[in-house]
Design an enzyme around this catalytic site. Sequence first.
Site, PDB file in Angstrom:
ATOM      1  N   GLY A 135      13.195  -9.513  -5.611  1.00  0.00           N
ATOM      2  CA  GLY A 135      14.432  -9.838  -6.384  1.00  0.00           C
ATOM      3  C   GLY A 135      14.134 -10.507  -7.736  1.00  0.00           C
ATOM      4  N   SER A 137      14.085  -8.403 -11.235  1.00  0.00           N
ATOM      5  CA  SER A 137      14.817  -7.750 -12.527  1.00  0.00           C
ATOM      6  C   SER A 137      16.277  -7.736 -12.153  1.00  0.00           C
ATOM      7  CB  SER A 137      14.387  -6.261 -12.593  1.00  0.00           C
ATOM      8  OG  SER A 137      13.189  -6.120 -13.148  1.00  0.00           O
ATOM      9  N   GLU A 253       0.696  -8.273  -8.195  1.00  0.00           N
ATOM     10  CA  GLU A 253       1.400  -7.041  -8.426  1.00  0.00           C
ATOM     11  C   GLU A 253       0.487  -6.270  -9.442  1.00  0.00           C
ATOM     12  OE1 GLU A 253       5.680  -5.227  -9.807  1.00  0.00           O
ATOM     13  OE2 GLU A 253       5.554  -7.392  -9.533  1.00  0.00           O
TER      14      GLU A 253
END
Length: 404
Positions: A135, A137, A253
């Site tokens: 959670g 963007s 990421e």
Amino acid sequence: MSDHAPSASELADFRAEVSGWLEEHNPADPGFLLPQTFMEVGSDQQLEFLREWQHKLWSAGYLGVHWPEQYGGRGMHPAFQNEINRELRRHRTPITFNVIGLGWAGPLILDIGTEEDKAKYIKGILSAEDIWCQGFSEPDHGSDLGNAQTRAVRDGEDYIINGSKIWTTMGNYAKYMILLARTDPTTKRKYDGLSFFLSPMHGTGIDTRPIQKITGEYGFTETFFTDARIPASCLIGGEGNGWRVAMQTLQYERGAAAGAAGGQVQVRVSIADLIDEVRSVKRDGAPLLEDPVVRDRLVQLIMDEKALGLADKRSTLGDLNSDYPMSLLLSYKLRVSEYQRRMRQYGLEIQGGLGGLYVGDEDTIAGGFWQRAYFNNFATTIGGGTSQIQCNIIGEQVLGLPKS
């Protein structure tokens, strides 16, 4: 994790063991379309198939082998997981779909979480019992994470959450979310008022709405928080430190930090696959591979793919990165996703008019695989920061260029 670096013979023996297991246990074609990446898991049928496969892989001891034994790993050297990952790609196994847990939330919790956090979350991530989503963007702010407006207000032993998040991969299936929310709206610097939570997804006031992609598949959702209560113990990294924790998460990421549990996170599409496909294509009655322009484009893509592989090896040798430290790691996501875009796009171009067909049309080449692969690649050039954002990061943090 073991500090003992394994010998070449130890790795070879282990690789043979893994290969033998995969030859026996690699699932057969289930008869329905499987996702190419974790961002296309859009049906219960796909989910259960992939959940079963990940659990089987972990139960055999081939996922998260370098994570601590007390949390579900094997405490081995990371080199063993690297060998597993190579064999998974070579055997073209299904994806290990719980990527946000395996690659981002898990490493973060192992790095900065409490013992209670590690005991609560890590094993479920590995076993695929607990699916995680992200959670970050928001609908009105896109890649501007520092401007997040989802609010988290402390109320006794809880935080009350209000706001919404967009592009929540597998949000409708997730049990937990790594959530960036604003706990202090009064700070002068927007980055200072953010906090990071390991938020449950099953509770009153938390709703998801699926988003259909251009491929016709699902996988993303929009997530809505309406006076949703989550325990204060979900906070990680301390209140007001959310930006720092989020940046650490993005390093996982984007491939700039190690620690991921491993696995096959997406169907590997290489230039060798494209060349194999081209062998069966003819233009004006002649094999397409005889066309000198086509051959030139393919050779350029071969060179690009080889350069990416060599850059990965170079990134582990400090003496070869002294001019611009971290440049290869910070640029990894940009280089790989943009190469994949170019290569997959050419996979459509060489099909000529057939490139306009899609999955389900009997005249498609390879069942529309390249069309689907091309459209799905947009998620990788956008997710984790768009290519434009990645260029800014390299310019500012590697080359030292001014912001304007």
